[in-house]
Design a protein around this motif. Structure first.
Motif, PDB file in Angstrom:
ATOM      1  N   ALA A 108     -20.204  67.182  66.077  1.00 40.31           N
ATOM      2  CA  ALA A 108     -21.451  67.740  65.529  1.00 40.31           C
ATOM      3  C   ALA A 108     -21.596  67.377  64.056  1.00 40.31           C
ATOM      4  O   ALA A 108     -22.684  66.991  63.599  1.00 40.31           O
ATOM      5  CB  ALA A 108     -21.472  69.261  65.708  1.00 40.31           C
ATOM      6  N   VAL A 109     -20.504  67.487  63.312  1.00 37.92           N
ATOM      7  CA  VAL A 109     -20.542  67.149  61.883  1.00 37.92           C
ATOM      8  C   VAL A 109     -20.824  65.668  61.687  1.00 37.92           C
ATOM      9  O   VAL A 109     -21.616  65.282  60.824  1.00 37.92           O
ATOM     10  CB  VAL A 109     -19.224  67.549  61.196  1.00 37.92           C
ATOM     11  CG1 VAL A 109     -19.119  66.922  59.815  1.00 37.92           C
ATOM     12  CG2 VAL A 109     -19.119  69.060  61.098  1.00 37.92           C
ATOM     13  N   LEU A 110     -20.194  64.817  62.502  1.00 36.76           N
ATOM     14  CA  LEU A 110     -20.430  63.371  62.391  1.00 36.76           C
ATOM     15  C   LEU A 110     -21.885  63.035  62.689  1.00 36.76           C
ATOM     16  O   LEU A 110     -22.493  62.181  62.030  1.00 36.76           O
ATOM     17  CB  LEU A 110     -19.492  62.611  63.324  1.00 36.76           C
ATOM     18  CG  LEU A 110     -17.997  62.721  63.006  1.00 36.76           C
ATOM     19  CD1 LEU A 110     -17.184  61.927  64.010  1.00 36.76           C
ATOM     20  CD2 LEU A 110     -17.695  62.228  61.604  1.00 36.76           C
ATOM     21  N   THR A 111     -22.466  63.692  63.687  1.00 40.33           N
ATOM     22  CA  THR A 111     -23.886  63.479  64.000  1.00 40.33           C
ATOM     23  C   THR A 111     -24.747  63.867  62.816  1.00 40.33           C
ATOM     24  O   THR A 111     -25.687  63.165  62.437  1.00 40.33           O
ATOM     25  CB  THR A 111     -24.288  64.309  65.224  1.00 40.33           C
ATOM     26  OG1 THR A 111     -23.517  63.898  66.356  1.00 40.33           O
ATOM     27  CG2 THR A 111     -25.761  64.103  65.553  1.00 40.33           C
ATOM     28  N   PHE A 112     -24.414  64.981  62.201  1.00 40.34           N
ATOM     29  CA  PHE A 112     -25.149  65.458  61.031  1.00 40.34           C
ATOM     30  C   PHE A 112     -25.068  64.464  59.875  1.00 40.34           C
ATOM     31  O   PHE A 112     -26.075  64.122  59.239  1.00 40.34           O
ATOM     32  CB  PHE A 112     -24.578  66.809  60.599  1.00 40.34           C
ATOM     33  CG  PHE A 112     -25.090  67.337  59.278  1.00 40.34           C
ATOM     34  CD1 PHE A 112     -26.370  67.861  59.191  1.00 40.34           C
ATOM     35  CD2 PHE A 112     -24.304  67.307  58.155  1.00 40.34           C
ATOM     36  CE1 PHE A 112     -26.846  68.339  58.001  1.00 40.34           C
ATOM     37  CE2 PHE A 112     -24.777  67.788  56.945  1.00 40.34           C
ATOM     38  CZ  PHE A 112     -26.051  68.306  56.862  1.00 40.34           C
ATOM     39  N   LEU A 113     -23.866  63.961  59.600  1.00 46.30           N
ATOM     40  CA  LEU A 113     -23.673  63.077  58.454  1.00 46.30           C
ATOM     41  C   LEU A 113     -24.305  61.709  58.681  1.00 46.30           C
ATOM     42  O   LEU A 113     -24.713  61.049  57.726  1.00 46.30           O
ATOM     43  CB  LEU A 113     -22.176  62.924  58.164  1.00 46.30           C
ATOM     44  CG  LEU A 113     -21.486  64.195  57.681  1.00 46.30           C
ATOM     45  CD1 LEU A 113     -19.978  64.001  57.642  1.00 46.30           C
ATOM     46  CD2 LEU A 113     -21.988  64.592  56.299  1.00 46.30           C
ATOM     47  N   ARG A 114     -24.390  61.277  59.939  1.00 42.31           N
ATOM     48  CA  ARG A 114     -24.983  59.973  60.219  1.00 42.31           C
ATOM     49  C   ARG A 114     -26.501  60.026  60.276  1.00 42.31           C
ATOM     50  O   ARG A 114     -27.153  59.000  60.156  1.00 42.31           O
ATOM     51  CB  ARG A 114     -24.498  59.468  61.584  1.00 42.31           C
ATOM     52  CG  ARG A 114     -23.049  59.044  61.614  1.00 42.31           C
ATOM     53  CD  ARG A 114     -22.662  58.815  63.055  1.00 42.31           C
ATOM     54  NE  ARG A 114     -21.306  58.306  63.163  1.00 42.31           N
ATOM     55  CZ  ARG A 114     -20.653  58.222  64.317  1.00 42.31           C
ATOM     56  NH1 ARG A 114     -21.233  58.639  65.412  1.00 42.31           N
ATOM     57  NH2 ARG A 114     -19.425  57.764  64.353  1.00 42.31           N
TER      58      ARG A 114
END
Length: 215
Positions: A208-214
């Motif tokens: 979820a965090v990676l999706t947010f940062l990308r």
């Protein structure tokens, strides 16, 4: 926990080594350039590396590029990036394999020893820890096709704090809401992003965090 330290400034490098050893970490290598980082990671396979963004020869983003190369050679090798300024040019490459184990903090955060060491441990365990200013810079670069478009403003706030490495209780304190409310928002975020229960909560949290940062 075994650590590689990469910083071209001798005083900063020595200070980080002394700090880490004082708190029980084993520093297996301390180097001053990107090539040294890549070689040390390949040889020692540390639990985590602490890497300065700007190193020789151009003092631009060699450290960040070396961290990307080290993770290419040793897939998923945890990297905590330290920088005096926000430099996001290679952040997408660090996040590309969705393995987690990535952090990006401004050097000011090292002054708060407890926060720095907590971030280091989170990255070593496969989590993600991003400085609020880095999160803000990455948010500015949102693509038009935003995978977070279905999230409410509150869910975006919760996800942003997750990106900073905050636990659910810490998010609740920051937003002045109950732990139960935080858990409800987190479950909703997982659902809207298509992260289902067959994955562990920690894995879903990282994705979820990676999706947010990308995005």
């Amino acid at each position: 926990m075994r650590v590689v330290v990469a910083d071209d400034a001798v005083l900063i490098r020595s200070g980080l080594v002394s700090l880490l050893e004082e708190f029980g970490f084993e520093v297996v290598a301390a180097v001053g350039d990107g090539d040294g980082l890549v070689e040390s990671v390949a040889v020692h396979r540390p639990d985590v590396s602490v890497v300065d963004v700007r190193m020789p020869p151009s003092f631009a983003d060699e450290g960040l590029r070396a961290a990307v190369e080290a993770r290419r050679r040793v897939p998923g090798s945890p990297m905590l990036i330290l920088s005096q300024y926000v430099e996001v040019s290679y952040a997408d490459d660090l996040l590309a394999d969705a393995r987690g184990g990535v952090g990006y903090l401004l050097k000011d955060r090292v002054a708060d020893v407890e926060e720095f060491l907590d971030g280091l441990r989170r990255v070593a365990s496969g989590g993600t820890v991003f400085d609020p200013q880095v999160v803000s810079q990455l948010m500015v670069r949102r693509r038009r096709d935003d995978p977070l478009g279905s999230l409410t403003s509150r869910e975006r706030e919760v996800l942003g704090l997750m990106a900073e490495g905050r636990s659910n209780p810490a998010i609740g304190r920051q937003l002045v809401i109950t732990d139960g409310a935080v858990e409800k928002h987190v479950r909703s975020i997982f659902s809207k992003l298509g992260l289902y229960a067959e994955d562990t909560d920690q894995h879903r949290r990282v994705l979820a965090v990676l999706t947010f940062l990308r995005s």
